[in-house]
Scaffold this active site. Sequence first.
Site, PDB file in Angstrom:
ATOM      1  N   SER A 122       1.061  -1.089   0.019  1.00 30.09           N
ATOM      2  CA  SER A 122      -0.004   0.140  -0.192  1.00 30.09           C
ATOM      3  C   SER A 122       0.632   1.249   0.035  1.00 30.09           C
ATOM      4  O   SER A 122       1.973   1.160   0.424  1.00 30.09           O
ATOM      5  CB  SER A 122      -0.939  -0.025   1.144  1.00 30.09           C
ATOM      6  OG  SER A 122      -1.469   1.278   1.412  1.00 30.09           O
ATOM      7  N   TYR A 165      -2.308  -0.638  10.188  1.00 28.86           N
ATOM      8  CA  TYR A 165      -2.270  -1.147   8.701  1.00 28.86           C
ATOM      9  C   TYR A 165      -0.800  -0.597   8.024  1.00 28.86           C
ATOM     10  O   TYR A 165      -0.160  -1.723   7.380  1.00 28.86           O
ATOM     11  CB  TYR A 165      -3.482  -0.420   8.089  1.00 28.86           C
ATOM     12  CG  TYR A 165      -3.731  -0.693   6.874  1.00 28.86           C
ATOM     13  CD1 TYR A 165      -4.160  -1.735   6.251  1.00 28.86           C
ATOM     14  CD2 TYR A 165      -3.240   0.222   5.537  1.00 28.86           C
ATOM     15  CE1 TYR A 165      -4.437  -2.238   4.727  1.00 28.86           C
ATOM     16  CE2 TYR A 165      -3.152  -0.158   4.283  1.00 28.86           C
ATOM     17  CZ  TYR A 165      -3.788  -1.202   3.818  1.00 28.86           C
ATOM     18  OH  TYR A 165      -3.820  -1.302   2.502  1.00 28.86           O
TER      19      TYR A 165
END
Length: 243
Positions: free
Chosen positions: A149, A162
Site C-alpha cells: 500500500s 495497517y
Amino acid sequence: MNTKPLQDKVILVTGASYGIGEAAVYGFAKAGATVIMLARTEDKLNTIYDDMVAQGLPEPVIVAFDLETAPEEAYFQLRDMIGKEFGKLDGLLLNAAMLGQRTPISNYNWQTWNKVMDLNVNSQFLMARTLLPLLESAENHAALLFTSSSVGRQSKAYWGAYAVSKFAIEGLMQTMATELENTSHVRVNSYNPGGTRTSMRAAAYPAENPEQVKAPEAIIDEYIYLMSDASHHIHGQALDFKG
Ligand code: NAP
C-alpha cells in the site's frame, strides 16, 4: 498476442471472495490458470465457483480458511493438499488483509493491533514460508506477489497497524527476494494497487464517492503480467499500479 498467458498455471489467491482478490480470480482464470481461491466466506466462494464453471473457465478450487486464526498446522495441511492435487504452485498472490482502526497510535486498541498483525503480517509469513517449496516445484518462473500500500512505503497519520503491517510486508519481500536471488526461479515482489473501489477502500474513506475510484478490474492486466512468464525478470521490486 498471447490471450492465455497463464495457461496450465496453478495460482493461489488469498482474499479471493471480494474486492481485488475476486477480480484477480476471474482475470487469472480467463488467462488460462487454475485458481485456488482462499477466503473465509465459503458461500461467496461457492457462488464464484458456480459462475466460473458456467462461463467455461478452468474449474477453480475452494479453500475456506481463516488466515487470522488458523494454527500453523493448517498451513502444512494446505501445502499437502495442493501438493497432492497439483504437485506445484506457479503463482501465489497474497492479497487478503484488513484495515484495522483509522485512529492515532495514542488511541490504538491493542486487540485490534494484534488482529491486524496476525492477518497482515504473520499469516503472510506462514503462507510464503510454507508454500515456497511448491513454488520451487513449478517447472519455471514461479511468482510470489505480496500486496502493499502507499502507506506501507511512506506512512501517514492515523493509518496505525495497517501502515506498519505493510512496511513489514516490504521487509519480508526484500528478505525473501535477496535470499532467493541466485538460488531459485521464484521471483518475489510487492505490489501496491493504489486506491481501488472495494469495501476496504469505503471503510478507509467513508466520505468518498466510490464512482471516482477505479474498479478492481482496472488492476487485473498488471496482475496477469506479474503472474506470467513475461515478467520473469522482475524480482525484489516494490511495484505500483501503473494504469
Ligand atoms: P477487501 O475488499 O476488504 O477484501 C479483503 C479480502 O480478504 C476478502 O476477500 C476477505 O474475504 C479476505 N479476508 C479478510 N480477512 C480474512 C481472513 N482472516 N482470512 C482469509 N481471508 C480474509 O480488500 P481489498 O480492498 O480488495 O484489498 C485487497 C488488498 O489490496 C489488501 O492487501 C489491501 O491492503 C490492498 N490495498 C487495497 C487498496 C484499496 O484501495 N482497496 C489500496 C491499497 C492496497 P472473507 O471476508 O470472505 O474472508
